[in-house]
Design a protein around this motif. Structure first.
Motif, PDB file in Angstrom:
ATOM      1  N   ASP A   6       5.573   5.924   1.619  1.00  0.00           N
ATOM      2  CA  ASP A   6       4.903   4.750   2.493  1.00  0.00           C
ATOM      3  C   ASP A   6       4.331   3.800   1.562  1.00  0.00           C
ATOM      4  OD1 ASP A   6       4.005   2.748   4.286  1.00  0.00           O
ATOM      5  OD2 ASP A   6       3.570   4.254   5.768  1.00  0.00           O
ATOM      6  N   LEU A   7       5.375   2.666   1.176  1.00  0.00           N
ATOM      7  CA  LEU A   7       4.823   1.626   0.123  1.00  0.00           C
ATOM      8  C   LEU A   7       3.568   0.813   0.722  1.00  0.00           C
ATOM      9  CD1 LEU A   7       8.188   0.663  -1.534  1.00  0.00           C
ATOM     10  CD2 LEU A   7       6.712   2.724  -1.915  1.00  0.00           C
ATOM     11  N   ASP A   8       3.494   0.830   2.140  1.00  0.00           N
ATOM     12  CA  ASP A   8       2.417  -0.237   2.527  1.00  0.00           C
ATOM     13  C   ASP A   8       1.054   0.778   2.376  1.00  0.00           C
ATOM     14  OD1 ASP A   8       3.957  -1.993   3.660  1.00  0.00           O
ATOM     15  OD2 ASP A   8       4.338  -1.130   5.528  1.00  0.00           O
ATOM     16  N   VAL A   9       1.143   2.047   2.003  1.00  0.00           N
ATOM     17  CA  VAL A   9      -0.080   2.635   1.859  1.00  0.00           C
ATOM     18  C   VAL A   9      -0.416   3.132   0.267  1.00  0.00           C
ATOM     19  CG1 VAL A   9      -1.071   5.070   2.229  1.00  0.00           C
ATOM     20  CG2 VAL A   9       0.298   4.062   3.881  1.00  0.00           C
ATOM     21  N   ARG A  62      14.108   5.216  -2.763  1.00  0.00           N
ATOM     22  CA  ARG A  62      15.219   5.904  -2.703  1.00  0.00           C
ATOM     23  C   ARG A  62      14.830   7.364  -2.853  1.00  0.00           C
ATOM     24  NH1 ARG A  62      20.094   3.113  -4.186  1.00  0.00           N
ATOM     25  NH2 ARG A  62      19.742   0.972  -4.129  1.00  0.00           N
ATOM     26  N   GLU A  63      13.593   7.646  -2.941  1.00  0.00           N
ATOM     27  CA  GLU A  63      13.129   9.035  -3.125  1.00  0.00           C
ATOM     28  C   GLU A  63      13.122   9.827  -1.694  1.00  0.00           C
ATOM     29  OE1 GLU A  63      12.745  10.567  -6.349  1.00  0.00           O
ATOM     30  OE2 GLU A  63      13.942   8.672  -6.550  1.00  0.00           O
ATOM     31  N   LYS A  64      13.763  10.938  -1.927  1.00  0.00           N
ATOM     32  CA  LYS A  64      13.806  11.689  -0.729  1.00  0.00           C
ATOM     33  C   LYS A  64      13.392  13.255  -0.818  1.00  0.00           C
ATOM     34  CE  LYS A  64      17.354  13.184   3.020  1.00  0.00           C
ATOM     35  NZ  LYS A  64      18.756  12.837   3.442  1.00  0.00           N
ATOM     36  N   PHE A  65      12.640  13.826  -0.021  1.00  0.00           N
ATOM     37  CA  PHE A  65      11.932  14.800  -0.614  1.00  0.00           C
ATOM     38  C   PHE A  65      11.519  15.630   0.912  1.00  0.00           C
ATOM     39  CE2 PHE A  65       9.397  11.697  -1.980  1.00  0.00           C
ATOM     40  CZ  PHE A  65       8.224  11.535  -1.340  1.00  0.00           C
ATOM     41  N   GLU A  66      11.187  17.027   1.144  1.00  0.00           N
ATOM     42  CA  GLU A  66      10.688  17.812   1.848  1.00  0.00           C
ATOM     43  C   GLU A  66       9.068  17.730   1.801  1.00  0.00           C
ATOM     44  OE1 GLU A  66      12.401  19.021   4.299  1.00  0.00           O
ATOM     45  OE2 GLU A  66      14.311  18.067   3.429  1.00  0.00           O
ATOM     46  N   PRO A  67       8.487  17.708   3.026  1.00  0.00           N
ATOM     47  CA  PRO A  67       7.073  17.812   3.258  1.00  0.00           C
ATOM     48  C   PRO A  67       6.564  18.976   2.347  1.00  0.00           C
ATOM     49  CG  PRO A  67       7.923  17.441   5.398  1.00  0.00           C
ATOM     50  CD  PRO A  67       9.090  17.821   4.601  1.00  0.00           C
ATOM     51  N   GLY A  68       5.625  18.847   1.473  1.00  0.00           N
ATOM     52  CA  GLY A  68       4.800  19.910   0.743  1.00  0.00           C
ATOM     53  C   GLY A  68       5.196  19.791  -0.681  1.00  0.00           C
ATOM     54  N   GLU A  69       6.597  18.941  -0.825  1.00  0.00           N
ATOM     55  CA  GLU A  69       7.019  18.766  -2.369  1.00  0.00           C
ATOM     56  C   GLU A  69       6.479  17.703  -3.095  1.00  0.00           C
ATOM     57  OE1 GLU A  69      11.423  20.261  -2.082  1.00  0.00           O
ATOM     58  OE2 GLU A  69      10.995  18.318  -1.834  1.00  0.00           O
ATOM     59  N   VAL A  72      -0.096  12.602  -3.114  1.00  0.00           N
ATOM     60  CA  VAL A  72      -0.541  11.278  -3.847  1.00  0.00           C
ATOM     61  C   VAL A  72      -1.900  11.396  -3.808  1.00  0.00           C
ATOM     62  CG1 VAL A  72      -0.609   8.832  -3.722  1.00  0.00           C
ATOM     63  CG2 VAL A  72       1.533  10.030  -2.963  1.00  0.00           C
ATOM     64  N   TYR A  73      -2.527  11.152  -4.864  1.00  0.00           N
ATOM     65  CA  TYR A  73      -4.127  11.138  -5.069  1.00  0.00           C
ATOM     66  C   TYR A  73      -4.425   9.715  -5.615  1.00  0.00           C
ATOM     67  CZ  TYR A  73      -4.074  16.478  -4.623  1.00  0.00           C
ATOM     68  OH  TYR A  73      -3.827  17.618  -4.171  1.00  0.00           O
ATOM     69  N   ARG A  74      -5.707   9.463  -5.295  1.00  0.00           N
ATOM     70  CA  ARG A  74      -6.236   8.111  -5.605  1.00  0.00           C
ATOM     71  C   ARG A  74      -7.619   8.114  -6.274  1.00  0.00           C
ATOM     72  NH1 ARG A  74      -5.122   4.644  -0.928  1.00  0.00           N
ATOM     73  NH2 ARG A  74      -3.178   4.730  -1.731  1.00  0.00           N
ATOM     74  N   LEU A  75      -7.939   7.547  -7.279  1.00  0.00           N
ATOM     75  CA  LEU A  75      -9.405   7.591  -7.656  1.00  0.00           C
ATOM     76  C   LEU A  75     -10.165   6.694  -7.118  1.00  0.00           C
ATOM     77  CD1 LEU A  75     -11.144   8.621  -9.846  1.00  0.00           C
ATOM     78  CD2 LEU A  75     -10.388   7.058 -11.306  1.00  0.00           C
ATOM     79  N   SER A  76     -11.179   7.165  -6.336  1.00  0.00           N
ATOM     80  CA  SER A  76     -12.128   6.468  -5.910  1.00  0.00           C
ATOM     81  C   SER A  76     -12.911   5.355  -6.486  1.00  0.00           C
ATOM     82  CB  SER A  76     -13.170   7.311  -5.230  1.00  0.00           C
ATOM     83  OG  SER A  76     -14.375   6.329  -4.149  1.00  0.00           O
ATOM     84  N   GLY A  77     -12.973   4.162  -6.276  1.00  0.00           N
ATOM     85  CA  GLY A  77     -13.688   3.114  -6.807  1.00  0.00           C
ATOM     86  C   GLY A  77     -12.721   2.256  -7.968  1.00  0.00           C
ATOM     87  N   LEU A  78     -11.585   2.774  -8.200  1.00  0.00           N
ATOM     88  CA  LEU A  78     -10.708   2.019  -9.147  1.00  0.00           C
ATOM     89  C   LEU A  78     -10.348   0.625  -8.525  1.00  0.00           C
ATOM     90  CD1 LEU A  78      -9.001   2.651 -11.763  1.00  0.00           C
ATOM     91  CD2 LEU A  78      -7.028   3.020 -10.326  1.00  0.00           C
ATOM     92  N   THR A  79     -10.659  -0.240  -9.491  1.00  0.00           N
ATOM     93  CA  THR A  79     -10.581  -1.756  -9.185  1.00  0.00           C
ATOM     94  C   THR A  79      -9.005  -2.201  -9.135  1.00  0.00           C
ATOM     95  OG1 THR A  79     -11.014  -2.727 -11.176  1.00  0.00           O
ATOM     96  CG2 THR A  79     -12.820  -2.151  -9.699  1.00  0.00           C
ATOM     97  N   PRO A  80      -8.567  -3.333  -8.548  1.00  0.00           N
ATOM     98  CA  PRO A  80      -7.247  -3.746  -8.879  1.00  0.00           C
ATOM     99  C   PRO A  80      -7.066  -4.140 -10.313  1.00  0.00           C
ATOM    100  CG  PRO A  80      -8.192  -4.692  -6.948  1.00  0.00           C
ATOM    101  CD  PRO A  80      -9.401  -3.806  -7.505  1.00  0.00           C
ATOM    102  N   LEU A  81      -7.911  -4.643 -10.990  1.00  0.00           N
ATOM    103  CA  LEU A  81      -7.653  -5.003 -12.541  1.00  0.00           C
ATOM    104  C   LEU A  81      -7.761  -3.730 -13.214  1.00  0.00           C
ATOM    105  CD1 LEU A  81     -10.269  -7.984 -12.952  1.00  0.00           C
ATOM    106  CD2 LEU A  81      -7.582  -8.039 -12.984  1.00  0.00           C
ATOM    107  N   GLN A  82      -8.414  -2.993 -13.034  1.00  0.00           N
ATOM    108  CA  GLN A  82      -8.138  -1.650 -13.576  1.00  0.00           C
ATOM    109  C   GLN A  82      -6.883  -0.868 -13.552  1.00  0.00           C
ATOM    110  OE1 GLN A  82     -11.740   0.422 -12.055  1.00  0.00           O
ATOM    111  NE2 GLN A  82     -12.695   0.484 -14.195  1.00  0.00           N
ATOM    112  N   VAL A 159      -4.445  11.115  -0.564  1.00  0.00           N
ATOM    113  CA  VAL A 159      -3.938  10.191   0.309  1.00  0.00           C
ATOM    114  C   VAL A 159      -3.512  10.702   1.420  1.00  0.00           C
ATOM    115  CG1 VAL A 159      -3.052   7.850   0.825  1.00  0.00           C
ATOM    116  CG2 VAL A 159      -4.074   8.451  -1.434  1.00  0.00           C
ATOM    117  N   GLN A 160      -3.664  10.888   2.609  1.00  0.00           N
ATOM    118  CA  GLN A 160      -3.178  11.893   3.625  1.00  0.00           C
ATOM    119  C   GLN A 160      -1.960  11.187   4.051  1.00  0.00           C
ATOM    120  OE1 GLN A 160      -3.784  14.850   4.172  1.00  0.00           O
ATOM    121  NE2 GLN A 160      -5.548  14.967   2.854  1.00  0.00           N
TER     122      GLN A 160
END
Length: 358
Positions: A6-9, A62-69, A72-82, A159-160
């Protein structure tokens, strides 16, 4: 049910971990005692990763896969410039060769202080080094680490809602020509023969595109090789590839016709996305032109610089169409790019094109 990103997320700097049922993936997961066998970096509508023949970019749509494969992880506090700096460090590695044996040896070397034995990459090294370039150490040794090591430290959140169901529209898009892959193929068609030719003539290896430009600027012989391979790679013919898949971006009537088939809020979202993509792509082109201007007038530099100017002209064409669509659609909800902003952007790009030095 298949899913995709989901590119919006997703946000630049997000780390994507994946697995699949293949033999190599099973071996990696067994070695690393982890559910993940591969690591990638999201760099804003593009994913960069290191696989069998080198560092690639791929289109997440274009990426297609099954749930569980995929996770996505995100580092808390990472700024847009970083995040932008991390993404640029990874993007600069595109075209670099893959090192299978160092990936295998990482199981022995990850607890050591030994540095990488060269510039070649494997998946988790690419991501760890991109963060390390900004001073963020995801592992005690960013040159030798596992995919699971990247998110083992504090501050990482999963990122759930980063994935969404695969739709018929996604399937339709997947059947069109992948312009990003075409670009990528041209990059490799340039770099691989140049690397070997440079090595066999005792001029050293060529790691990636940035290295190729620098080498060409400083060596007449490498410049001769690079310009020859660049002309034959197809790279210089790709500035209008996008028009094959997205002809509406170059025709205001077709764009407006498409907007009439969707809701008001969807139209606003499309226009906002188009503006953001256009603005970011133009920024990268201008940055590239500035860099090439500092490298002199070697044949190779003039060829790639002229190509970037042609790409900039395409961006001006897209901006003009977008401005016409905005003026005619009367879609002006919050978050919509303002007409003066797009108009000002278009004028700036035209002014640069008029000052084109050749």
């Amino acid at each position: 049910m298949p899913v995709t990103y989901d590119l919006d997320v997703l946000q630049p700097g997000d780390i994507i971990l994946s697995n699949h049922s293949g033999k190599v993936s099973r071996i990696v997961r067994r070695w690393t005692k982890s559910p993940w066998s591969h690591a990638m970096l999201y760099i804003d509508r593009t994913i960069v990763h290191a696989v069998g023949d080198g560092v690639h970019t791929i289109n997440p749509q274009r990426e297609k896969f099954e749930p569980g494969e995929v996770a996505v992880y995100r580092l808390s506090g990472l700024t847009p410039l970083q995040a932008a700096a991390i993404c640029e460090a990874a993007r600069a590695r595109v075209g670099t060769r893959y090192t299978t044996w160092e990936a295998v040896l990482s199981i022995l070397l990850r607890a050591s202080k030994l540095e990488a034995l060269g510039q070649n990459q494997y998946c988790s090294r690419l991501v760890a080094q991109a963060y390390h370039a900004l001073g963020i150490n995801l592992h005690s040794n960013p040159d030798h680490c596992f995919p699971s090591d990247l998110i083992a430290g504090a501050g990482w959140i999963r990122v759930q809602n980063a994935l969404r169901p695969w739709t018929p529209l996604d399937e339709q898009l997947r059947k069109t020509r992948d312009t990003l892959k075409a670009d990528q193929d041209a990059v490799f068609a340039f770099l691989r023969p140049l690397d070997w030719a440079s090595l066999l003539t005792f001029h050293g290896r060529v790691r990636d595109a940035n290295h190729a430009w620098t080498r060409a600027a400083n060596s007449g012989f490498v410049d001769l090789l690079a310009s020859w391979f660049l002309r034959r790679s197809g790279w210089l013919d790709n500035e209008r590839l996008d028009e094959e898949v997205n002809p509406h971006r170059y025709n205001s009537a077709a764009f407006l016709s498409g907007l009439k088939t969707i809701t008001f809020s969807e139209a606003a979202r499309v226009l906002q996305s188009e503006w953001q993509v256009l603005f970011e792509m133009t920024g990268r082109i201008l940055s590239a032109l500035q860099h090439f201007s500092s490298l002199g007038t070697a044949r190779t530099i003039l060829l790639i610089k002229n190509y970037e100017y042609r790409r900039l002209a395409v961006m001006a064409e897209r901006a003009e169409v977008l401005l016409q669509v905005m003026q005619s659609s009367k879609v002006t909800p919050p978050g919509h790019p303002s007409e003066p902003a797009v108009s000002s952007h278009l004028l700036s790009v035209r002014a640069i094109l008029q000052r084109r030095p050749f």
